[in-house]
Enzyme design. Structure first.
Site, PDB file in Angstrom:
ATOM      1  N   ASP A 166      -7.145   4.422  -4.368  1.00 19.84           N
ATOM      2  CA  ASP A 166      -7.795   4.292  -3.053  1.00 19.84           C
ATOM      3  C   ASP A 166      -8.388   5.679  -2.800  1.00 19.84           C
ATOM      4  O   ASP A 166      -8.642   6.432  -3.761  1.00 19.84           O
ATOM      5  CB  ASP A 166      -6.769   3.881  -1.978  1.00 19.84           C
ATOM      6  CG  ASP A 166      -7.431   3.408  -0.677  1.00 19.84           C
ATOM      7  OD1 ASP A 166      -7.885   2.261  -0.609  1.00 19.84           O
ATOM      8  OD2 ASP A 166      -7.532   4.209   0.288  1.00 19.84           O
ATOM      9  N   LYS A 183       0.856  -1.192   0.000  1.00 22.50           N
ATOM     10  CA  LYS A 183       0.000   0.000   0.000  1.00 22.50           C
ATOM     11  C   LYS A 183       0.885   1.231   0.000  1.00 22.50           C
ATOM     12  O   LYS A 183       2.011   1.179   0.491  1.00 22.50           O
ATOM     13  CB  LYS A 183      -0.881   0.020   1.259  1.00 22.50           C
ATOM     14  CG  LYS A 183      -2.094   0.914   1.133  1.00 22.50           C
ATOM     15  CD  LYS A 183      -3.247   0.166   0.466  1.00 22.50           C
ATOM     16  CE  LYS A 183      -4.427   1.058   0.203  1.00 22.50           C
ATOM     17  NZ  LYS A 183      -5.583   0.247  -0.255  1.00 22.50           N
TER      18      LYS A 183
HETATM   19  P1  NDP Z   1     -12.992   8.100  -2.714  1.00 22.56           P
HETATM   20  O1  NDP Z   1     -11.897   9.066  -2.527  1.00 22.56           O
HETATM   21  O2  NDP Z   1     -13.571   7.907  -4.074  1.00 22.56           O
HETATM   22  O3  NDP Z   1     -14.200   8.442  -1.726  1.00 22.56           O
HETATM   23  C1  NDP Z   1     -14.008   8.500  -0.358  1.00 22.56           C
HETATM   24  C2  NDP Z   1     -15.300   8.896   0.313  1.00 22.56           C
HETATM   25  O4  NDP Z   1     -15.169   8.752   1.710  1.00 22.56           O
HETATM   26  C3  NDP Z   1     -15.682  10.353   0.075  1.00 22.56           C
HETATM   27  O5  NDP Z   1     -17.065  10.482   0.114  1.00 22.56           O
HETATM   28  C4  NDP Z   1     -15.016  11.051   1.258  1.00 22.56           C
HETATM   29  O6  NDP Z   1     -15.605  12.304   1.608  1.00 22.56           O
HETATM   30  C5  NDP Z   1     -15.240  10.040   2.364  1.00 22.56           C
HETATM   31  N1  NDP Z   1     -14.170  10.142   3.345  1.00 22.56           N
HETATM   32  C6  NDP Z   1     -12.849   9.925   3.148  1.00 22.56           C
HETATM   33  N2  NDP Z   1     -12.153  10.145   4.264  1.00 22.56           N
HETATM   34  C7  NDP Z   1     -13.057  10.525   5.194  1.00 22.56           C
HETATM   35  C8  NDP Z   1     -12.943  10.889   6.545  1.00 22.56           C
HETATM   36  N3  NDP Z   1     -11.768  10.899   7.175  1.00 22.56           N
HETATM   37  N4  NDP Z   1     -14.094  11.210   7.206  1.00 22.56           N
HETATM   38  C9  NDP Z   1     -15.293  11.188   6.568  1.00 22.56           C
HETATM   39  N5  NDP Z   1     -15.455  10.857   5.276  1.00 22.56           N
HETATM   40  C10 NDP Z   1     -14.351  10.527   4.605  1.00 22.56           C
HETATM   41  O7  NDP Z   1     -12.436   6.711  -2.139  1.00 22.56           O
HETATM   42  P2  NDP Z   1     -12.984   5.226  -2.377  1.00 22.56           P
HETATM   43  O8  NDP Z   1     -14.455   5.227  -2.567  1.00 22.56           O
HETATM   44  O9  NDP Z   1     -12.125   4.595  -3.387  1.00 22.56           O
HETATM   45  O10 NDP Z   1     -12.612   4.544  -0.983  1.00 22.56           O
HETATM   46  C11 NDP Z   1     -13.534   4.437   0.099  1.00 22.56           C
HETATM   47  C12 NDP Z   1     -13.100   3.328   1.029  1.00 22.56           C
HETATM   48  O11 NDP Z   1     -13.066   2.092   0.313  1.00 22.56           O
HETATM   49  C13 NDP Z   1     -11.702   3.486   1.640  1.00 22.56           C
HETATM   50  O12 NDP Z   1     -11.709   2.924   2.934  1.00 22.56           O
HETATM   51  C14 NDP Z   1     -10.834   2.622   0.733  1.00 22.56           C
HETATM   52  O13 NDP Z   1      -9.664   2.181   1.393  1.00 22.56           O
HETATM   53  C15 NDP Z   1     -11.795   1.477   0.464  1.00 22.56           C
HETATM   54  N6  NDP Z   1     -11.515   0.664  -0.709  1.00 22.56           N
HETATM   55  C16 NDP Z   1     -11.409   1.226  -1.957  1.00 22.56           C
HETATM   56  C17 NDP Z   1     -11.185   0.429  -3.049  1.00 22.56           C
HETATM   57  C18 NDP Z   1     -11.151   0.982  -4.431  1.00 22.56           C
HETATM   58  O14 NDP Z   1     -11.050   0.187  -5.371  1.00 22.56           O
HETATM   59  N7  NDP Z   1     -11.252   2.274  -4.640  1.00 22.56           N
HETATM   60  C19 NDP Z   1     -10.993  -1.023  -2.911  1.00 22.56           C
HETATM   61  C20 NDP Z   1     -11.198  -1.523  -1.567  1.00 22.56           C
HETATM   62  C21 NDP Z   1     -11.430  -0.690  -0.524  1.00 22.56           C
HETATM   63  P3  NDP Z   1     -14.858  13.659   1.192  1.00 22.56           P
HETATM   64  O15 NDP Z   1     -14.947  13.727  -0.300  1.00 22.56           O
HETATM   65  O16 NDP Z   1     -15.606  14.736   1.894  1.00 22.56           O
HETATM   66  O17 NDP Z   1     -13.446  13.522   1.669  1.00 22.56           O
HETATM   67  O1  2IT Z   2      -7.998  -1.408  -0.643  1.00 27.10           O
HETATM   68  C1  2IT Z   2      -7.957  -1.901  -1.780  1.00 27.10           C
HETATM   69  O2  2IT Z   2      -8.071  -3.113  -1.971  1.00 27.10           O
HETATM   70  C2  2IT Z   2      -7.769  -0.985  -2.921  1.00 27.10           C
HETATM   71  N1  2IT Z   2      -7.718   0.227  -2.720  1.00 27.10           N
HETATM   72  C3  2IT Z   2      -7.614  -1.537  -4.301  1.00 27.10           C
HETATM   73  C4  2IT Z   2      -6.217  -2.028  -4.534  1.00 27.10           C
HETATM   74  C5  2IT Z   2      -5.902  -2.448  -5.937  1.00 27.10           C
HETATM   75  O3  2IT Z   2      -4.733  -2.769  -6.151  1.00 27.10           O
HETATM   76  O4  2IT Z   2      -6.783  -2.479  -6.809  1.00 27.10           O
END
Ligand code: NDP
Ligand code: 2IT
Length: 448
Positions: A168, A128
């Site tokens: 992420d 990561k």
């Molecule tokens: P994005 O940046 O697209 O969206 C993140 C969302 O979460 C936004 O709505 C953001 O609000 C909110 N957010 C982030 N940090 C905070 C915080 N500290 N407090 C409150 N709200 C918060 O990210 P993703 O959708 O990609 O990721 C969301 C989650 O999913 C994370 O935990 C990530 O690790 C996990 N994840 C993502 C994957 C992927 O493929 N993208 C795969 C597996 C897991 P704001 O815009 O106001 O900051």
């Molecule tokens: O938390 C996760 O699994 C991710 N943000 C996706 C990682 C990836 O390599 O697609």
């Protein structure tokens, strides 16, 4: 040494050697508690010092990221890449750009990624990275200059069969594009060194949707065990980014009604359901305009709840899809009192340990992130396979493979939970199933 003594000693050392890195301690503690019965049953792991090795990253890289903002001022951020474990494949895992990022966050995410990637059944190790850079409020040009500077250092540590980063929080298609462009300029090669690329330049269909879709597919399997489905169920979703967006889309398709969304400013409650033109508006708001979720409430005359999470809203299903520790014990108790039957973690570690234990005790079907959100990295694995074979699969094919992988993850977590006498405890099941494969590979490859 009993399993309990062994895990106590390991935890103590992790806290001592990684001082102040609270999220990392938390992620390790959850895994260790699940593994206790495995260590009681198989003393050989202790002799191999498996946990001592697993909890120490193979390599930690930290670097300066200087860039120039639109006012001509030099800015300096910190970049990270933790290459945690390569026992079953090249390091694989996302990059997070968020002001809260520090080593403890990257280590927790990298540690979880080891087991998550193992569960997918694909050959990917755990890693990561990220930065404390905040893309919010920055111009496209500023984001581009930051990404170019970040890659100017990172490029020497990664490679298609070495370490393959992805997105992420704060890293989506735009950022991957700028980083890939810089990688290509420096190395003169076109290979699958990042995933989440654009569809015309090596990206996979469904990668954008994969984490959200996968989280819903995982929930569908948990509901099947309970002999029910999505029809007519009320769902709460937190976040409004990539994972939340496609969680909502798939829930709508399968007949649930989604009533909440959130961002870091608060949450909206729409009892009518976020579907049809409301869903289209939401996607446009977040993907194109990069606006705040409050605008949804203004547009449709629904409630905006400043600085409030969605968990007090009555629901059957909850999909935390924003960030770590967004469901604490009192949130969990509210969800339980309101009759929640399943929780699927789209985010990484969104539920505190105390809250997790409340869900398990209340017999809520609880899909931990390393199983429930593995669809994203699994589809990244499919992107790597397509890149390696210079091919491009159809939407239908990638979706079918993603669905099959999620069914497989559920089945292996369920089987492991049963083997250890707690059928339906997916925390136990996912940790045990993910661990066993990695441990076996480490033992087979000798001491390293
Ligand atoms: P994005 O940046 O697209 O969206 C993140 C969302 O979460 C936004 O709505 C953001 O609000 C909110 N957010 C982030 N940090 C905070 C915080 N500290 N407090 C409150 N709200 C918060 O990210 P993703 O959708 O990609 O990721 C969301 C989650 O999913 C994370 O935990 C990530 O690790 C996990 N994840 C993502 C994957 C992927 O493929 N993208 C795969 C597996 C897991 P704001 O815009 O106001 O900051
Ligand atoms: O938390 C996760 O699994 C991710 N943000 C996706 C990682 C990836 O390599 O697609």
């Amino acid at each position: 040494m009993s399993g309990q003594e062994y895990i106590d000693r390991i935890y103590h050392n992790v806290v001592k050697k990684n001082q102040g890195e609270l999220e990392y301690h938390q992620a390790v503690k959850e895994v260790l508690e699940s593994l206790k019965p495995v260590f009681d049953k198989n003393p050989g792991y202790q002799k191999q010092k498996i946990l001592e090795r697993l909890t120490e990253p193979e390599r930690v890289i930290m670097f300066r990221v200087p860039w120039v903002d639109d006012q001509g001022e030099i800015q300096v951020n910190r970049g990270f890449r933790v290459q945690f474990n390569s026992a079953i494949g090249p390091y694989k895992g996302g990059l997070r750009f968020h002001p809260s990022v520090y080593l403890g966050i990257i280590k927790f995410l990298g540690f979880e990624q080891i087991f998550k990637n193992s569960l997918t059944g694909l050959p990917m190790g755990g890693g990561k990275g990220g930065s404390d850079f905040d893309p919010k409020g920055k111009s496209d040009n500023e984001v581009m200059r930051f990404c170019q500077s970040f890659m100017t250092e990172l490029y020497r540590h990664i490679g298609g069969s070495v370490d393959v980063p992805a997105g992420d929080i704060g890293v989506g298609g735009r950022e991957i594009g700028y980083m890939y462009g810089q990688w290509k300029k420096i190395t003169q090669s076109f290979e699958g060194v990042l995933t989440g690329k654009g569809l015309d330049w090596g990206g996979s269909r469904i990668r954008t949707e994969a984490t959200g879709y996968g989280s819903v597919y995982f929930a569908q399997e948990m509901l099947k065990v309970r002999e029910t489905d999505f029809k007519g169920k009320i769902a709460t979703v937190s976040g409004s980014g990539n994972v939340a967006q496609y969680t909502v889309e798939k829930l709508n398709e399968l007949g649930a009604k989604v009533v909440t969304l959130s961002d870091s400013s608060g949450s909206i409650y729409d009892p009518e359901g976020i579907s049809g033109e409301r869903f289209e508006y939401f996607l446009e708001l977040k993907q194109l305009r990069r606006g705040r979720i409050k605008e949804y409430a203004d547009q449709f005359g629904v409630e905006f709840r400043p600085n409030k999470r969605p968990w007090d809203i009555k629901c059957d299903l909850a999909f935390p899809s924003a960030t770590q520790n967004e469901i604490d014990a009192s949130d969990a108790q509210m969800l339980i009192d309101n009759g929640v039957i399943a929780v699927s973690e789209g985010a990484n570690m969104p539920t505190t340990l105390e809250a997790t234990n409340l869900f398990l005790a209340a017999n809520v079907s609880f899909g931990p992130g390393k199983a429930a959100n593995a669809g994203g990295v699994a589809t990244s694995g499919l992107e790597m396979a397509q890149n390696a074979s210079f091919s491009h699969w159809s939407r239908k094919e990638v979706n079918a493979r993603l669905h099959e992988i999620m069914i497989g993850i559920h089945a292996s977590a369920y089987a492991a939970s049963k083997e250890y006498g707690q059928p339906g405890n997916y925390v136990l099941g996912a940790n045990v199933a993910g661990f066993k494969k990695v441990a076996a590979a480490m033992i087979a490859q000798g001491h390293w």
